[in-house]
Design a protein around this motif. Sequence first.
Motif, short mmCIF file in Angstrom:
data_model
loop_
_atom_site.label_atom_id
_atom_site.label_comp_id
_atom_site.label_asym_id
_atom_site.label_seq_id
_atom_site.Cartn_x
_atom_site.Cartn_y
_atom_site.Cartn_z
N THR A 123 33.44 24.64 -106.45
CA THR A 123 33.41 23.24 -105.99
C THR A 123 34.80 22.86 -105.53
O THR A 123 35.73 23.68 -105.65
CB THR A 123 32.91 22.32 -107.11
OG1 THR A 123 32.77 21.00 -106.59
CG2 THR A 123 33.87 22.27 -108.29
N ASP A 124 34.98 21.65 -105.05
CA ASP A 124 36.31 21.22 -104.64
C ASP A 124 37.12 20.84 -105.88
O ASP A 124 36.94 19.78 -106.46
CB ASP A 124 36.18 20.04 -103.69
CG ASP A 124 37.54 19.60 -103.16
OD1 ASP A 124 38.56 20.18 -103.61
OD2 ASP A 124 37.58 18.70 -102.32
N GLN A 125 38.00 21.71 -106.28
CA GLN A 125 38.77 21.48 -107.51
C GLN A 125 40.09 20.76 -107.25
O GLN A 125 40.84 20.50 -108.19
CB GLN A 125 39.06 22.82 -108.20
CG GLN A 125 37.81 23.53 -108.63
CD GLN A 125 38.05 24.83 -109.37
OE1 GLN A 125 37.09 25.51 -109.70
NE2 GLN A 125 39.30 25.19 -109.66
N LEU A 126 40.36 20.49 -105.99
CA LEU A 126 41.69 19.97 -105.67
C LEU A 126 41.76 18.46 -105.77
O LEU A 126 42.73 17.90 -106.25
CB LEU A 126 42.11 20.41 -104.27
CG LEU A 126 42.21 21.91 -104.13
CD1 LEU A 126 42.53 22.30 -102.71
CD2 LEU A 126 43.27 22.44 -105.08
N ASP A 127 40.71 17.80 -105.32
CA ASP A 127 40.77 16.33 -105.31
C ASP A 127 40.04 15.74 -106.51
O ASP A 127 39.82 14.53 -106.58
CB ASP A 127 40.15 15.81 -104.01
CG ASP A 127 40.97 16.26 -102.81
OD1 ASP A 127 42.20 16.36 -102.96
OD2 ASP A 127 40.37 16.56 -101.76
N LEU A 128 39.66 16.61 -107.41
CA LEU A 128 38.86 16.19 -108.56
C LEU A 128 39.51 15.07 -109.36
O LEU A 128 38.86 14.12 -109.78
CB LEU A 128 38.67 17.43 -109.45
CG LEU A 128 37.54 17.47 -110.41
CD1 LEU A 128 36.23 17.29 -109.68
CD2 LEU A 128 37.54 18.82 -111.13
N PHE A 129 40.82 15.17 -109.59
CA PHE A 129 41.48 14.23 -110.50
C PHE A 129 42.13 13.04 -109.79
O PHE A 129 42.78 12.21 -110.44
CB PHE A 129 42.52 14.98 -111.35
CG PHE A 129 41.94 16.11 -112.14
CD1 PHE A 129 41.05 15.87 -113.17
CD2 PHE A 129 42.25 17.42 -111.85
CE1 PHE A 129 40.48 16.90 -113.90
CE2 PHE A 129 41.71 18.47 -112.57
CZ PHE A 129 40.82 18.21 -113.60
N GLY A 130 41.96 12.98 -108.47
CA GLY A 130 42.46 11.82 -107.72
C GLY A 130 43.92 11.53 -108.01
O GLY A 130 44.74 12.44 -108.08
N GLY A 131 44.21 10.25 -108.20
CA GLY A 131 45.60 9.84 -108.41
C GLY A 131 46.11 10.06 -109.81
O GLY A 131 47.22 9.62 -110.14
N ALA A 132 45.32 10.74 -110.66
CA ALA A 132 45.77 10.90 -112.05
C ALA A 132 46.82 11.99 -112.22
O ALA A 132 47.43 12.10 -113.27
CB ALA A 132 44.57 11.20 -112.96
N LEU A 133 47.02 12.81 -111.19
CA LEU A 133 47.98 13.91 -111.33
C LEU A 133 49.36 13.50 -110.80
O LEU A 133 49.46 12.81 -109.80
CB LEU A 133 47.50 15.14 -110.56
CG LEU A 133 46.22 15.79 -111.03
CD1 LEU A 133 45.85 16.93 -110.09
CD2 LEU A 133 46.35 16.32 -112.46
N ARG A 134 50.40 13.99 -111.46
CA ARG A 134 51.76 13.74 -110.98
C ARG A 134 52.12 14.72 -109.85
O ARG A 134 53.02 14.47 -109.07
CB ARG A 134 52.77 13.94 -112.11
CG ARG A 134 52.53 13.10 -113.33
CD ARG A 134 52.96 11.65 -113.10
NE ARG A 134 52.82 10.89 -114.34
CZ ARG A 134 51.72 10.23 -114.68
NH1 ARG A 134 50.68 10.21 -113.86
NH2 ARG A 134 51.66 9.58 -115.82
N TRP A 135 51.43 15.86 -109.83
CA TRP A 135 51.78 16.93 -108.87
C TRP A 135 50.63 17.91 -108.87
O TRP A 135 49.97 18.11 -109.89
CB TRP A 135 53.06 17.60 -109.38
CG TRP A 135 53.54 18.83 -108.68
CD1 TRP A 135 54.46 18.88 -107.67
CD2 TRP A 135 53.19 20.20 -108.95
NE1 TRP A 135 54.68 20.20 -107.30
CE2 TRP A 135 53.92 21.02 -108.07
CE3 TRP A 135 52.31 20.80 -109.85
CZ2 TRP A 135 53.80 22.41 -108.06
CZ3 TRP A 135 52.20 22.19 -109.85
CH2 TRP A 135 52.94 22.97 -108.96
N SER A 136 50.34 18.53 -107.72
CA SER A 136 49.35 19.61 -107.71
C SER A 136 49.64 20.57 -106.58
O SER A 136 50.28 20.21 -105.58
CB SER A 136 47.93 19.04 -107.58
OG SER A 136 47.78 18.43 -106.33
N ARG A 137 49.21 21.81 -106.75
CA ARG A 137 49.37 22.85 -105.72
C ARG A 137 48.13 23.72 -105.74
O ARG A 137 47.55 23.98 -106.80
CB ARG A 137 50.54 23.77 -106.04
CG ARG A 137 51.89 23.26 -105.72
CD ARG A 137 52.23 23.39 -104.23
NE ARG A 137 53.58 22.89 -104.01
CZ ARG A 137 53.91 21.60 -104.04
NH1 ARG A 137 52.99 20.68 -104.23
NH2 ARG A 137 55.15 21.21 -103.88
N ASP A 138 47.76 24.17 -104.56
CA ASP A 138 46.68 25.15 -104.44
C ASP A 138 47.34 26.45 -103.98
O ASP A 138 47.94 26.48 -102.91
CB ASP A 138 45.69 24.65 -103.39
CG ASP A 138 44.43 25.49 -103.33
OD1 ASP A 138 44.07 26.09 -104.37
OD2 ASP A 138 43.81 25.55 -102.26
#
Length: 556
Positions: A123-138
């Motif tokens: 599934t789309d795991q990148l936008d799952l947490f919306g604005g709750a993340l301070r940083w993310s990378r794929d």
Amino acid sequence: MHSANPATDFAVALLGEFVSRGVRDLVLSPGSRSQALALAAAEYERAGLIRLRVRIDERVSGFLALGLAVETRLPVLLVTTSGTAVANLHPAVLEAHHSGVPLILLTADRPGELRGIGSNQTTDQLDLFGGALRWSRDVEAPWKTAFDPDHPGELADEAFSAASGHSSLPGPVQLNIAFREPLSGRVDSLPETVTVGPPSPSHAPGTALAATPHSVVIAGHDAGPAAEQLARELAVPLIAELSRGARFGPNLVVGYRKLLADPEFGGRVSRAVVFGHPTLSREIPALLQRDDVEVLVVRSRAGEPYNPGHRARVVPGPIEISGAVDATPEAKTWLGSWIQASRQLLDDGNGATSGDRPGDFAREQLAAYREPVTRRMLVELVWRATWPHDRLVFGASRLIRVADALLAGKRIPVHANRGLAGIDGTIATGIGIALASQADPESSGAGGTTRVVLGDLAALHDAGAMLFGDGEERPRIQVIVGNDGGGTIFDGLEVAASAPAEPFDRVLYTPQQADLAALAAGYGWAYAAPTNRGELDEALATPDGPTVIEVRLPRD
Ligand SMILES: Cc1ncc(C[n+]2csc(CCOP(=O)(O)OP(=O)(O)O)c2C)c(N)n1
Ligand SMILES: [Mg+2]
């Protein structure tokens, strides 16, 4: 370090970089796509370089990691496989975002060619947490070829700094890693983990504040000792919620809800300096919305500053007092009147029970021992049994409000998940706090016990957290369930008076008669069901491995 498998080499290198930066705890749930990370974690555990905890339910893993990070204040690694496994971290991620707790999610994913084609567990795991993340990378784990040796270190640096809040606020981050088959190989050796130490945080300047008459300091969740210190330095009343870190000291006002609602006290406040995130009363937000009250909110770790009236001046800490503190008789009277009224409220609530005839003493002792447990007695006995080397965790239920309303100051570590005040994950959070506080012989919690005080629905919501797999460390923890047969917190809302009783019970109170003794036995926990003051005191004083203490409470 070589294994014939680039994914495993990358996983080993990445975890090594986190260890080098000071990460000590890793929680994982099993899965195929994440196997390279999981097997690497097991090797780091064998080498004594990380403390590994394994839980089958990712929701439990998420809150367990949250508890570990709340206690250690260091980022905790969380490893999951792909699909719904990642989504199960969402409640803990939201709580971590709203309360500023550092978590580093390492979520395994499918590579690009398997995404968006209905591939299993994708599934789309990148936008799952919306604005709750301070940083993310794929990122893609290397496949067939070797990787740039600097890459794992760069990723670890960014993830660690963002989670720790070095340039903004601490909180959750996500490194989503796509793995291709073959998904892992044997780990032959671990790299030298050199301690590079964490990157250094930047220090923003604080705020200067001049004393003004009729001020109060308000300490909400996670305010910490700075709130108590400022109240003392300004010589003003300290209104401190139970969690965490500020409910002590000579300026503490107990029973603050009554006093804030009183025109002679709350009505005369002209300035409030707010630390942390107040959540336990209506009176505090009402005060902060008043036009005649100047509101200063000290920026906390939480993702959103507390600003109920949209009119607060949000300022960075630490706060320094500029100019002289008001030492006039009026200022002393202001503080003194709050403290006196607070003591009076405390005394009124503690109805003395002493008899004056000789011979009464033994009878009184026996009567006191046999007194049935009430909510008030429950929180008071737990409070009394808890010392600085212990940890106390409150669930989101009536009991935290009862405790907040009447417990006197005491400098003990009290936690509650007040970021979003969910009834989920309370036991897992408590186990995380217990494990972290008891793991290190040098830690202040080394010899202590963690006590979790929660309602029956909150306990049942997180029953899965009671599962300790074979070989998993079992901390000294008492899960104290105030069992009133459902959610009685709703009985105190206006709706309880307006809605018909039957539907109200069915959809809000939600009655239950689960057998907690059987549940405890099923998960291999000890169990006690004290019915009176003496038995409860004894149960609390006998710290052991995981224990459920069920206390039956009347609904009203
Ligand atoms: C995840 C989540 N779902 C629902 C709620 C709404 N809620 C708040 S308190 C509560 C009931 C709590 O019941 P219990 O744990 O038995 O505590 P009591 O109020 O009876 O002491 C519920 C459902 C919530 N806070 N979090
Ligand atoms: Mg209940």
